[in-house]
Write a protein that holds these residues in place. Sequence first.
Motif, PDB file in Angstrom:
ATOM      1  N   PRO A   1       4.103  12.905  -3.076  1.00  0.00           N
ATOM      2  CA  PRO A   1       3.928  11.662  -2.326  1.00  0.00           C
ATOM      3  C   PRO A   1       3.742  11.924  -0.827  1.00  0.00           C
ATOM      4  O   PRO A   1       2.995  11.216  -0.155  1.00  0.00           O
ATOM      5  CB  PRO A   1       5.221  10.888  -2.588  1.00  0.00           C
TER       6      PRO A   1
ATOM      7  N   SER B   1       0.541   9.151  -6.397  1.00  0.00           N
ATOM      8  CA  SER B   1       0.801  10.594  -6.296  1.00  0.00           C
ATOM      9  C   SER B   1       1.112  11.216  -7.658  1.00  0.00           C
ATOM     10  O   SER B   1       0.887  12.403  -7.865  1.00  0.00           O
ATOM     11  CB  SER B   1       1.936  10.883  -5.313  1.00  0.00           C
TER      12      SER B   1
ATOM     13  N   ILE C   1       0.609   4.203  -2.800  1.00  0.00           N
ATOM     14  CA  ILE C   1       0.393   5.620  -2.513  1.00  0.00           C
ATOM     15  C   ILE C   1       1.422   6.463  -3.266  1.00  0.00           C
ATOM     16  O   ILE C   1       1.086   7.486  -3.880  1.00  0.00           O
ATOM     17  CB  ILE C   1       0.441   5.894  -0.993  1.00  0.00           C
ATOM     18  N   LEU C   2       2.675   6.036  -3.232  1.00  0.00           N
ATOM     19  CA  LEU C   2       3.717   6.778  -3.951  1.00  0.00           C
ATOM     20  C   LEU C   2       3.431   6.814  -5.449  1.00  0.00           C
ATOM     21  O   LEU C   2       3.559   7.863  -6.087  1.00  0.00           O
ATOM     22  CB  LEU C   2       5.087   6.163  -3.677  1.00  0.00           C
TER      23      LEU C   2
ATOM     24  N   ARG D   1      -5.757   4.670   4.778  1.00  0.00           N
ATOM     25  CA  ARG D   1      -5.303   3.321   4.418  1.00  0.00           C
ATOM     26  C   ARG D   1      -6.313   2.246   4.804  1.00  0.00           C
ATOM     27  O   ARG D   1      -6.504   1.283   4.078  1.00  0.00           O
ATOM     28  CB  ARG D   1      -3.954   3.024   5.074  1.00  0.00           C
TER      29      ARG D   1
ATOM     30  N   ILE E   1       0.813  -1.224   0.000  1.00  0.00           N
ATOM     31  CA  ILE E   1       0.000   0.000   0.000  1.00  0.00           C
ATOM     32  C   ILE E   1       0.844   1.272   0.000  1.00  0.00           C
ATOM     33  O   ILE E   1       0.499   2.244  -0.663  1.00  0.00           O
ATOM     34  CB  ILE E   1      -1.045   0.010   1.141  1.00  0.00           C
ATOM     35  N   GLU E   2       1.972   1.255   0.691  1.00  0.00           N
ATOM     36  CA  GLU E   2       2.817   2.460   0.686  1.00  0.00           C
ATOM     37  C   GLU E   2       3.369   2.731  -0.710  1.00  0.00           C
ATOM     38  O   GLU E   2       3.393   3.885  -1.161  1.00  0.00           O
ATOM     39  CB  GLU E   2       3.944   2.346   1.717  1.00  0.00           C
ATOM     40  N   ALA E   3       3.788   1.698  -1.398  1.00  0.00           N
ATOM     41  CA  ALA E   3       4.273   1.864  -2.777  1.00  0.00           C
ATOM     42  C   ALA E   3       3.136   2.328  -3.686  1.00  0.00           C
ATOM     43  O   ALA E   3       3.349   3.154  -4.582  1.00  0.00           O
ATOM     44  CB  ALA E   3       4.871   0.562  -3.292  1.00  0.00           C
TER      45      ALA E   3
ATOM     46  N   THR F   1       0.417  10.818   1.142  1.00  0.00           N
ATOM     47  CA  THR F   1       0.574   9.915   2.288  1.00  0.00           C
ATOM     48  C   THR F   1      -0.296  10.378   3.452  1.00  0.00           C
ATOM     49  O   THR F   1      -0.898   9.559   4.146  1.00  0.00           O
ATOM     50  CB  THR F   1       2.055   9.835   2.704  1.00  0.00           C
ATOM     51  N   GLU F   2      -0.380  11.681   3.637  1.00  0.00           N
ATOM     52  CA  GLU F   2      -1.193  12.233   4.726  1.00  0.00           C
ATOM     53  C   GLU F   2      -2.693  12.180   4.413  1.00  0.00           C
ATOM     54  O   GLU F   2      -3.513  12.109   5.328  1.00  0.00           O
ATOM     55  CB  GLU F   2      -0.782  13.688   5.001  1.00  0.00           C
TER      56      GLU F   2
END
Length: 172
Positions: free
Chosen positions: A120, A110, A106-107, A129, A102-104, A124-125
């Motif tokens: 990004p 962006s 989000i990046l 999630r 999920i973090e990837a 992220t903010e």
Amino acid sequence: MTTQELIDLRICIMEGRTQDALTIVDEMDAMSKKDILLKIQSYLMVLLVHLIKNQVEGRLTNSWAASIRNSIRKIQPLNLKPNKTSYYIKEDEWEEAIAQVIEAAILDASAEVLDGNCSPFQLTEMVDRSQVTETALSLLSLIYEHPPETLPTVINDNLVSLPGGEDWKFGK
């Protein structure tokens, strides 16, 4: 699986080295499984990117709907093991799979969210999630409940409940 592995396997069988042959078969099986899981992960990333875009922008486009639908449709047969009775990723394992990417996602999202005007760090903010995960889990559960023939229609019915889904349904 490479040609060299097949040659080595043939030689082991011809020379009666059963244990060596079985070791090669196990290695080939592990490589095949890893390849399938990487493909699933790739489609999962696409799914998450579009769910993130949908959440942040509060709308659903035909293109996003097609990407979400296609990702789920591609995951369904990939996830089904050759025995047609079990799965590489069981229904209760998706949350862990989502957490891994999920973090990837989000990046990657962006670059597209809000016409690419969101860094990004900002995205992220902004992303909830747990909501993205819940939505993805709901959509992924469909692959266990519906055959490939009806899955696209069922996915569409579920997409209507996303932010902007009603407008998408009626072409607004």
